[in-house]
Design a protein around this motif. Structure first.
Motif, mmCIF file in Angstrom:
data_model
loop_
_atom_site.group_PDB
_atom_site.id
_atom_site.type_symbol
_atom_site.label_atom_id
_atom_site.label_comp_id
_atom_site.label_asym_id
_atom_site.label_seq_id
_atom_site.Cartn_x
_atom_site.Cartn_y
_atom_site.Cartn_z
ATOM 1 N N LYS A 124 1.066 -1.452 -0.121
ATOM 2 C CA LYS A 124 0.045 0.098 0.105
ATOM 3 C C LYS A 124 0.652 1.229 0.447
ATOM 4 C CE LYS A 124 -4.171 1.825 1.946
ATOM 5 N NZ LYS A 124 -3.352 3.584 2.129
ATOM 6 N N LYS A 125 2.246 1.216 0.268
ATOM 7 C CA LYS A 125 2.794 2.286 0.594
ATOM 8 C C LYS A 125 3.324 2.604 -0.537
ATOM 9 C CE LYS A 125 4.056 4.859 3.962
ATOM 10 N NZ LYS A 125 4.017 5.762 3.990
ATOM 11 N N ALA A 126 3.488 1.621 -1.052
ATOM 12 C CA ALA A 126 4.718 1.517 -2.488
ATOM 13 C C ALA A 126 3.153 2.280 -3.758
ATOM 14 C CB ALA A 126 4.912 0.608 -3.378
ATOM 15 N N VAL A 127 2.108 1.555 -3.756
ATOM 16 C CA VAL A 127 0.788 2.251 -4.733
ATOM 17 C C VAL A 127 0.610 3.732 -4.414
ATOM 18 C CG1 VAL A 127 -0.745 1.980 -4.799
ATOM 19 C CG2 VAL A 127 0.374 0.037 -4.752
ATOM 20 N N ASP A 128 1.094 3.651 -2.924
ATOM 21 C CA ASP A 128 0.276 4.911 -2.700
ATOM 22 C C ASP A 128 1.189 6.289 -3.282
ATOM 23 O OD1 ASP A 128 -2.007 4.477 -1.679
ATOM 24 O OD2 ASP A 128 -1.908 4.843 0.237
ATOM 25 N N VAL A 129 2.879 6.483 -3.191
ATOM 26 C CA VAL A 129 4.129 6.931 -2.998
ATOM 27 C C VAL A 129 3.704 7.224 -5.033
ATOM 28 C CG1 VAL A 129 6.485 7.345 -3.052
ATOM 29 C CG2 VAL A 129 5.234 6.723 -0.912
#
Length: 378
Positions: A124-129
């Motif tokens: 999720k962090k990767a997708v959001d960034v």
């Protein structure tokens, strides 16, 4: 479940390379024009670069501030300083590489499986960034890359000079538009839970739809600029006013502050000059039909005015080539648009979900999905 894959990571690295090369090409082209004494073109290119950089830095810092509200106050001061020096996008790329590498290559590590970082946390962090980066790149594309493409095509048509740096600028502009539009749709499909995976064929159809319609429109604006710079400026201002007014009536809620919201609406008004931008979700068939029907009428009107105003121009081979390319790009672009919405649009092959952010779907219960919930370009 959202997933950041190895392919997404490769696209991310490619995007970084294109971004850096694009900066270098911009300054190279501007310096070439300056050395040749064409100061106005040099200044104009640098102005596009400066304006897009300033606006993207403002949005980038505002998003950092919203995400870190109440925490990391010390880091925010450092982040603010980095953005003042117009390097905020590189901070975001650093985070994207960090989380993207962990999500794509280290998903089964002990750390990713820990209680503090559950299996889907890094994903999720990767997708959001990456999603934030792609939103900023959409702003950059239509504040800088697309106007620069218009300027370079106009210079070639006006002066007929064929220089390597001009072709380099045009190629980089096309690459920038292509990368931005495709990466945006990849982020949309990845970050919204009700969207299916974006396969190769839909990517190509979407790319050609955007690229061809934008190219046709830029060629049209270039033609009217050759005829009368004042008429071109008036047309662009009028189109921006129409777009900005439409955005105001949509009552967008993309930003937390009113000042940022009006800046966002101003930017969207500029984007609407070049391509359709669905800012509120919901059904798009009527709006997109009106939008491209208007573009078609204006494009044909420009060609018709040209033939009436300058009949002799019809015999000019350059005008003939540009006219054919303009009409051909427009027709093919609309064909790809129809194919995309008929066969590859998310709602055509996804099981309907009850999300208020679903394009062309029925509004239902809102699901918190980040900034993309108020930022949907189709």
């Amino acid at each position: 479940m959202m997933k950041f894959t190895k392919q997404n990571f490769i696209f991310l690295v490619g995007g970084i390379i294109i971004y850096v090369v694009d900066i270098g090409v911009d300054f190279w082209v501007a310096s070439k024009y300056f050395c040749q004494g064409q100061y106005s073109w040099s200044i104009l290119i640098l102005c596009f670069r400066g304006l897009s950089s300033l606006i993207t830095q403002i949005f980038s810092y505002e998003w950092f501030k919203n995400d870190w509200e109440g925490t990391n106050t010390g880091k925010l001061k450092w982040i603010f300083l980095v953005h003042v020096f117009q390097c905020g996008i590189f901070i975001r790329y650093w985070f994207a590489l960090k989380y993207g590498c962990q999500a794509a290559f280290k998903q089964n590590s002990t750390r990713d499986a820990s209680e503090t970082d559950p299996p889907n946390f890094i994903q999720k962090k990767a997708v959001d960034v990456v999603t934030d980066i792609n939103m900023l790149r959409v702003f950059k594309t239509f504040l800088e890359t697309t106007p620069q493409l218009f300027v370079q095509i106009y210079i070639l048509m006006e002066h007929g000079k064929n220089n390597v740096y001009q072709y380099a600028a045009i190629i980089m502009s096309f690459c920038g538009i292509s990368i931005s539009t495709v990466h945006y749709q990849i982020s949309l499909r990845t970050s919204l839970p009700d969207k299916a995976e974006f396969h190769v064929l839909p990517k190509l159809v979407y790319l050609f739809y955007k690229l061809l319609t934008i190219t046709s429109w830029i060629l049209s604006i270039s033609l009217i600029t050759l005829l009368s710079v004042r008429s071109s400026v008036i047309l662009l201002i009028f189109l921006w006013i129409c777009g900005f007014t439409w955005v105001l009536k949509q009552h967008t809620t993309f930003c937390k502050s009113k000042k940022m919201e009006y800046l966002y609406r101003t930017v969207v008004g500029i984007i609407l000059i070049f391509t359709f931008f669905n800012i509120k979700g919901g059904k798009t068939k009527v709006c997109i039909s009106i939008y491209y029907a208007t573009h078609t009428v204006v494009t044909l009107g420009i060609l018709f005015v040209y033939m009436l105003w300058k009949p002799s121009i019809i015999k000019d081979i350059h005008f003939t080539i540009v006219s054919i390319l303009t009409i051909l790009s427009l027709v093919l672009g609309i064909i790809f648009l129809i194919v995309y919405y008929k066969h590859f649009h998310p709602t055509a092959y996804c099981r309907p979900q009850a999300y208020s952010d679903e394009v062309d779907g029925e509004a239902g219960q809102r699901v918190e999905i980040g900034r993309f919930q108020n930022f949907i370009m189709q």
